[in-house]
Design a protein around this motif. Structure first.
Motif, PDB file in Angstrom:
ATOM      1  N   PHE A  10       0.929  -1.197  -0.163  1.00 45.25           N
ATOM      2  CA  PHE A  10       0.119   0.021   0.176  1.00 45.25           C
ATOM      3  C   PHE A  10       1.049   1.187   0.089  1.00 45.25           C
ATOM      4  O   PHE A  10       2.213   1.296   0.357  1.00 45.25           O
ATOM      5  N   VAL A  11       0.168   2.431  -0.383  1.00 43.98           N
ATOM      6  CA  VAL A  11       0.860   3.589  -0.362  1.00 43.98           C
ATOM      7  C   VAL A  11       0.060   4.686   0.143  1.00 43.98           C
ATOM      8  O   VAL A  11      -1.295   4.794   0.085  1.00 43.98           O
ATOM      9  N   LEU A  12       0.585   5.393   1.110  1.00 44.28           N
ATOM     10  CA  LEU A  12      -0.119   6.306   1.815  1.00 44.28           C
ATOM     11  C   LEU A  12       0.346   7.737   1.598  1.00 44.28           C
ATOM     12  O   LEU A  12       1.609   8.363   1.752  1.00 44.28           O
ATOM     13  N   ASP A  13      -0.487   8.695   0.976  1.00 47.41           N
ATOM     14  CA  ASP A  13       0.018  10.260   0.786  1.00 47.41           C
ATOM     15  C   ASP A  13      -0.211  10.729   2.286  1.00 47.41           C
ATOM     16  O   ASP A  13      -1.152  10.774   2.856  1.00 47.41           O
ATOM     17  N   VAL A  14       1.107  11.299   2.758  1.00 54.62           N
ATOM     18  CA  VAL A  14       0.908  11.732   4.076  1.00 54.62           C
ATOM     19  C   VAL A  14       0.274  13.316   4.000  1.00 54.62           C
ATOM     20  O   VAL A  14      -0.293  13.550   5.136  1.00 54.62           O
ATOM     21  N   ARG A  15       0.192  13.952   3.245  1.00 59.82           N
ATOM     22  CA  ARG A  15      -0.087  15.225   3.019  1.00 59.82           C
ATOM     23  C   ARG A  15      -1.665  15.111   3.289  1.00 59.82           C
ATOM     24  O   ARG A  15      -2.218  15.868   4.093  1.00 59.82           O
ATOM     25  N   ASN A  16      -2.474  14.220   2.884  1.00 62.95           N
ATOM     26  CA  ASN A  16      -3.957  14.135   2.869  1.00 62.95           C
ATOM     27  C   ASN A  16      -4.479  12.695   3.453  1.00 62.95           C
ATOM     28  O   ASN A  16      -5.632  12.479   3.712  1.00 62.95           O
ATOM     29  N   ARG A  17      -3.518  11.841   3.736  1.00 63.04           N
ATOM     30  CA  ARG A  17      -3.682  10.650   4.317  1.00 63.04           C
ATOM     31  C   ARG A  17      -4.422   9.757   3.463  1.00 63.04           C
ATOM     32  O   ARG A  17      -5.343   8.687   3.841  1.00 63.04           O
ATOM     33  N   HIS A 131     -10.160  12.109  10.368  1.00 65.11           N
ATOM     34  CA  HIS A 131      -8.852  11.878  10.880  1.00 65.11           C
ATOM     35  C   HIS A 131      -8.632  13.337  11.637  1.00 65.11           C
ATOM     36  O   HIS A 131      -9.049  14.371  11.050  1.00 65.11           O
ATOM     37  N   ARG A 132      -7.918  13.144  12.787  1.00 65.35           N
ATOM     38  CA  ARG A 132      -7.743  14.249  13.569  1.00 65.35           C
ATOM     39  C   ARG A 132      -6.887  15.165  12.818  1.00 65.35           C
ATOM     40  O   ARG A 132      -6.895  16.469  13.012  1.00 65.35           O
ATOM     41  N   SER A 133      -5.658  14.535  12.234  1.00 62.96           N
ATOM     42  CA  SER A 133      -5.014  15.501  11.496  1.00 62.96           C
ATOM     43  C   SER A 133      -5.564  16.427  10.330  1.00 62.96           C
ATOM     44  O   SER A 133      -5.028  17.323   9.840  1.00 62.96           O
ATOM     45  N   LEU A 134      -6.873  16.052   9.888  1.00 58.52           N
ATOM     46  CA  LEU A 134      -7.386  16.649   8.919  1.00 58.52           C
ATOM     47  C   LEU A 134      -8.658  17.441   9.358  1.00 58.52           C
ATOM     48  O   LEU A 134      -9.428  17.711   8.751  1.00 58.52           O
ATOM     49  N   ASP A 135      -8.491  17.961  10.963  1.00 60.71           N
ATOM     50  CA  ASP A 135      -9.645  18.710  11.348  1.00 60.71           C
ATOM     51  C   ASP A 135     -10.895  17.913  11.290  1.00 60.71           C
ATOM     52  O   ASP A 135     -11.896  18.269  11.030  1.00 60.71           O
ATOM     53  N   PRO A 143     -11.860  20.808   1.453  1.00 59.79           N
ATOM     54  CA  PRO A 143     -11.411  21.674   2.714  1.00 59.79           C
ATOM     55  C   PRO A 143     -12.022  22.898   2.856  1.00 59.79           C
ATOM     56  O   PRO A 143     -11.813  23.663   3.694  1.00 59.79           O
ATOM     57  N   ASP A 144     -12.660  23.456   1.707  1.00 69.08           N
ATOM     58  CA  ASP A 144     -13.168  24.745   1.741  1.00 69.08           C
ATOM     59  C   ASP A 144     -14.688  24.714   2.263  1.00 69.08           C
ATOM     60  O   ASP A 144     -15.265  25.726   2.506  1.00 69.08           O
ATOM     61  N   ILE A 145     -15.326  23.615   2.240  1.00 70.80           N
ATOM     62  CA  ILE A 145     -16.547  23.317   3.136  1.00 70.80           C
ATOM     63  C   ILE A 145     -16.239  23.356   4.648  1.00 70.80           C
ATOM     64  O   ILE A 145     -15.677  22.541   5.217  1.00 70.80           O
ATOM     65  N   VAL A 146     -17.140  24.323   5.269  1.00 68.61           N
ATOM     66  CA  VAL A 146     -17.071  24.387   6.841  1.00 68.61           C
ATOM     67  C   VAL A 146     -17.986  23.349   7.282  1.00 68.61           C
ATOM     68  O   VAL A 146     -19.162  23.452   6.932  1.00 68.61           O
ATOM     69  N   PRO A 147     -17.390  22.340   8.198  1.00 69.71           N
ATOM     70  CA  PRO A 147     -18.395  21.429   8.849  1.00 69.71           C
ATOM     71  C   PRO A 147     -19.118  22.033   9.861  1.00 69.71           C
ATOM     72  O   PRO A 147     -18.837  22.990  10.390  1.00 69.71           O
ATOM     73  N   PHE A 148     -20.546  21.495   9.706  1.00 73.21           N
ATOM     74  CA  PHE A 148     -21.437  21.905  10.778  1.00 73.21           C
ATOM     75  C   PHE A 148     -21.041  21.303  12.175  1.00 73.21           C
ATOM     76  O   PHE A 148     -20.671  20.150  12.183  1.00 73.21           O
TER      77      PHE A 148
END
Length: 172
Positions: A10-17, A131-135, A143-148
């Protein structure tokens, strides 16, 4: 009954998991890993942000041909120090997560079954698991949509892996 050790590439992109499940085999070879590297490069295509590094361990199956596959795309292969699993902590954490949340809770009957389970888990990991690291967002969330803070309206559930995991989303 035949128990067998199986290897997962497997490969994991660290920037966005974002995780890619590339292959499952009982006997990995250098040719197999190199072909999977080529397949990954072809699948990545024209991404917005190109990958810069590939962090990998020192397994003999990662040959110069494997490294050259990534180098030809401008991706620098970086070897972790010998016997130092913390040097690739993101990958180690994914392994722990997939085992704790998925494979340790199932009876896997074949490599094909394992591949199917891992691909379904990867889809959940990339699209539905916060993911915690991705808020507290999934890797594919915008990422531009603000979660409720509190869901508005009806909530719909969807089971993954036969009910092993439940995802929740706002009903349309």
């Amino acid at each position: 009954m035949n128990l067998q050790r199986v290897y997962v590439f497997f490969v994991l992109d660290v920037r966005n998991r974002f995780v890619h499940i590339l292959g499952v085999t009982a006997s990995p070879t250098a040719a197999w890993t190199t072909q999977l590297a080529r397949n990954l490069i072809a699948d990545l295509g024209d991404r917005g942000e190109p990958l810069r590094y590939l962090i990998r361990d020192r397994d003999a199956k990662f040959t110069t041909a494997f490294d050259a596959t990534f180098a030809s795309e401008g991706i620098e292969p970086v070897k972790t120090p010998a016997q130092c699993p913390r040097a690739n902590a993101y990958a180690e954490r994914f392994v722990r997560t997939v085992r704790a949340e998925c494979t340790d809770r199932m009876l896997l009957v074949s490599k094909r079954h394992l591949r199917h389970v891992l691909e379904e888990f990867a889809d959940h990991y990339n699209r539905g698991r916060p993911h915690r690291s991705l808020d507290k967002r999934a890797p594919t969330d915008d990422p531009d949509i603000v979660p409720f803070p509190v869901p508005l309206g009806q909530i719909r559930t969807r089971t993954v892996l036969g009910g092993l995991i439940t995802e929740y989303e706002r009903a349309a």
